[in-house]
Design a protein around this motif. Structure first.
Motif, short mmCIF file in Angstrom:
data_model
loop_
_atom_site.label_atom_id
_atom_site.label_comp_id
_atom_site.label_asym_id
_atom_site.label_seq_id
_atom_site.Cartn_x
_atom_site.Cartn_y
_atom_site.Cartn_z
N VAL A 103 0.84 -1.20 0.00
CA VAL A 103 0.00 0.00 0.00
C VAL A 103 0.88 1.25 0.00
CG1 VAL A 103 -1.77 1.31 1.24
CG2 VAL A 103 -1.84 -1.18 1.22
N LEU A 104 0.59 2.19 -0.91
CA LEU A 104 1.23 3.50 -0.95
C LEU A 104 0.15 4.57 -0.90
CD1 LEU A 104 3.84 2.92 -3.81
CD2 LEU A 104 4.19 2.66 -1.36
N SER A 105 0.50 5.75 -0.46
CA SER A 105 -0.50 6.82 -0.37
C SER A 105 0.16 8.16 -0.64
CB SER A 105 -1.17 6.83 1.00
OG SER A 105 -0.25 7.24 2.01
N THR A 106 -0.69 9.11 -1.03
CA THR A 106 -0.24 10.48 -1.21
C THR A 106 -1.38 11.42 -0.82
OG1 THR A 106 0.75 12.06 -2.74
CG2 THR A 106 -0.97 10.64 -3.62
N GLN A 107 -1.06 12.63 -0.42
CA GLN A 107 -2.07 13.57 0.06
C GLN A 107 -2.09 14.82 -0.82
OE1 GLN A 107 -1.53 14.46 4.20
NE2 GLN A 107 -1.25 12.30 4.78
N VAL A 108 -3.26 15.43 -0.86
CA VAL A 108 -3.43 16.67 -1.60
C VAL A 108 -4.47 17.52 -0.85
CG1 VAL A 108 -5.24 15.77 -3.12
CG2 VAL A 108 -3.82 17.69 -3.88
N THR A 109 -4.30 18.83 -0.87
CA THR A 109 -5.23 19.73 -0.19
C THR A 109 -5.92 20.61 -1.23
OG1 THR A 109 -3.42 21.28 0.19
CG2 THR A 109 -3.95 19.75 1.97
#
Length: 538
Positions: free
Chosen positions: A436-442
């Motif tokens: 599992v990999l993840s990335t964030q954005v606002t």
């Protein structure tokens, strides 16, 4: 050709000289126990009568108020004062002797009294009784008289000296031929090794080292043969002269005893060697069966609740180690020479080494077992531990190796450090779905969240290393003061390409949001600008 032969003969002379010194040292070593034994006998009032390097008799008792030292001294003086005429014309005779309560025998050369031995001089272990002592002493005396007679004959000494010179000449020829032949063989082997080295053009050819090793072995054999030939020559030469004949016999007896001891030791060790081979064969068979058993357990063909498939390999190594350790303990007493001082010295050395290094070693081993049997890590898992992030490439009993994301850096972490730090395993709970990999954005509140979700999901479809099953998911982590925090979760089977995957994913997200005219809220804005801060989509 003559100069070459002279050079070889000169080299042979140097060899003879060096080995002569060596063998005289060895000769002194062999004779040292005799001198030491005589000194020990003297300490207990036992004095041995020795003439011309021959031990004639041992005096242990006082006789007619004469101590053993005095008796030995008088006997030696009488024997040394014998003339050539006495030795030629007179024979050894033995007559009974009674002196008070002492009974024994008196030895004469004709009418000349040499010495007497009584019952108190007997050594029951070596002499047995008076009759045996009489026979042995008479034989030694007869030999001594013959040697003294020959020692006084100049023709005999000349004859024996000629034999020694002939033996020396033969020795020189044999050593010359032997050295030339073996040096020739050694040179051929070295040339063969050099030719292999040049043929590889700077590479490594293991056969080259085999030839070099064989050349060194030939050189060692050459020196050993030279030493053996000189030893035989020295033994022969010493036996030719009456004065040194006993020394020559001792040297000959020593080499004979050594050869006999070696062969008898080999023959005596055959039963133990057979037992060792049988034990090793049985152990090897059991380890092969265990290997098959553990392999089937790991493959799932055999259900065995005691072993988990992740710990089967370690369990197999532990079982094999214990089995061979038990085998070595059993066969150690059967190994030829295991009861010698050399083996005892090695045992002490290994014990000291293990004692000095056992603390850290045992700590690492136990830590390795904890890591393996806790099943916190497996080879191929994507982990984060002690500030390091990467894929586990090797899980050993002493350390664990982790390969970094750029595939060019390998980090070795001691197991003692590993178990004292938290371990984050991103693969273990996702065996079928991938890492599992993840990335964030606002994104600001003015952008519809359903549209944001769709654009994030759509960005993942253009990247082949992102799995579509399970599908990527978007979660709204927080509703902050100025924006909404979205986190995109994806699955991949190539965690080593994490940086490349996330980089490509970020590029695609930027393009999607730029085309839609939606502004990503980084950096933070306190007031919405008059125009959107975004770039043109390609």
């Amino acid at each position: 050709m003559a100069q070459q032969i002279n050079k070889e003969l000169t080299g042979s002379k140097n060899v003879f000289f060096n080995f002569g010194i060596l063998l005289f040292v060895i000769l002194g070593y062999f004779l040292a126990p005799t001198v030491q034994a005589q000194d020990q006998l003297a300490n207990v009032n036992d004095v041995t009568l020795s003439v011309m390097n021959r031990e004639i008799a041992t005096f242990r008792a006082n006789l007619a108020q004469a101590t053993p030292e005095q008796r030995a001294k008088r006997a030696q003086d009488r024997i040394n004062s014998l003339t050539e005429n006495d030795l030629i014309t007179k024979k050894i005779e033995v007559l009974p002797l009674e002196l008070g309560n002492d009974k024994g025998m008196q030895w004469y050369l004709g009418e000349i009294a040499l010495f007497a031995l009584v019952e108190k001089d007997l050594d029951l272990e070596t002499d047995g009784n008076l009759k045996n002592l009489e026979k042995k002493t008479t034989e030694i005396l007869t030999e001594l008289m013959a040697a003294k007679e020959n020692q006084l004959k100049l023709p005999y000494l000349i004859h024996q000296s000629i034999l020694i010179m002939l033996a020396t000449l033969i020795l020189g020829i044999i050593v010359f031929i032997e050295k030339k032949s073996l040096n020739w063989v050694s040179t051929i082997l070295l040339k063969r090794g050099h030719s292999l080295s040049h043929s590889m053009n700077g590479g490594i050819h293991w056969s080259e080292y085999y030839f070099r090793f064989a050349s060194k072995i030939i050189s060692a054999i050459s020196w050993l043969l030279t030493a053996l030939f000189i030893y035989i020559w020295l033994t022969f030469s010493l036996r030719q002269l009456p004065l040194t004949e006993p020394l020559g016999r001792k040297l000959g007896q020593h080499i004979t005893d050594t050869i006999y001891s070696i062969f008898s030791g080999i023959l005596g060790s055959i039963p133990n060697l057979i037992s060792i081979l049988i034990i090793i064969f049985v152990t090897r068979t059991i380890t092969d069966l265990l290997k098959i058993f553990f392999k089937r357990v790991q493959a799932g063909n055999i259900q065995f609740n005691v072993f988990h498939k992740d710990t089967v390999s370690a369990s197999q190594r532990i079982a094999t180690f214990l089995l061979w350790g038990l085998t070595f303990s059993i066969i150690y007493p059967l190994i030829p020479g295991s009861n010698t001082e050399a083996f005892k010295g090695l045992s002490v050395l290994f014990g000291i080494v293990i004692s000095l290094g056992s603390t850290g070693l045992v700590s690492q081993l136990m830590s390795g077992l904890v890591v393996i049997y806790s099943r916190a890590l497996r080879v191929g898992d994507y982990v984060m531990v002690n500030g390091q992030e990467g894929v586990v490439k090797e899980l050993g009993v002493l350390s664990t190796k982790i390969q970094s994301l750029n595939s060019k850096i390998e980090t070795t972490i001691p197991n003692a450090v590993l178990i004292s730090n938290p371990i984050t395993n991103l693969t273990k709970l996702n065996e079928t779905t991938g890492t599992v990999l993840s990335t964030q954005v606002t994104i600001g509140y003015d952008a519809p969240w359903r549209e944001v979700h769709a654009m994030l999901i759509d960005a993942t479809k253009l990247i082949p290393d992102i799995k579509t099953d399970p599908e990527p998911k978007v979660f709204q982590k927080a509703l902050s003061d100025f924006y909404v925090e979205y986190e995109l979760f994806i699955h991949t089977n190539n965690p080593m390409k994490k940086m490349a995957i996330l980089s490509e994913l970020h590029q695609t997200i930027q393009d999607n949001f730029n085309r839609a005219g939606i502004q990503i809220m980084s950096p933070h804005f306190m007031v919405q600008p008059e125009q959107a801060v975004l770039s043109k989509a390609p």
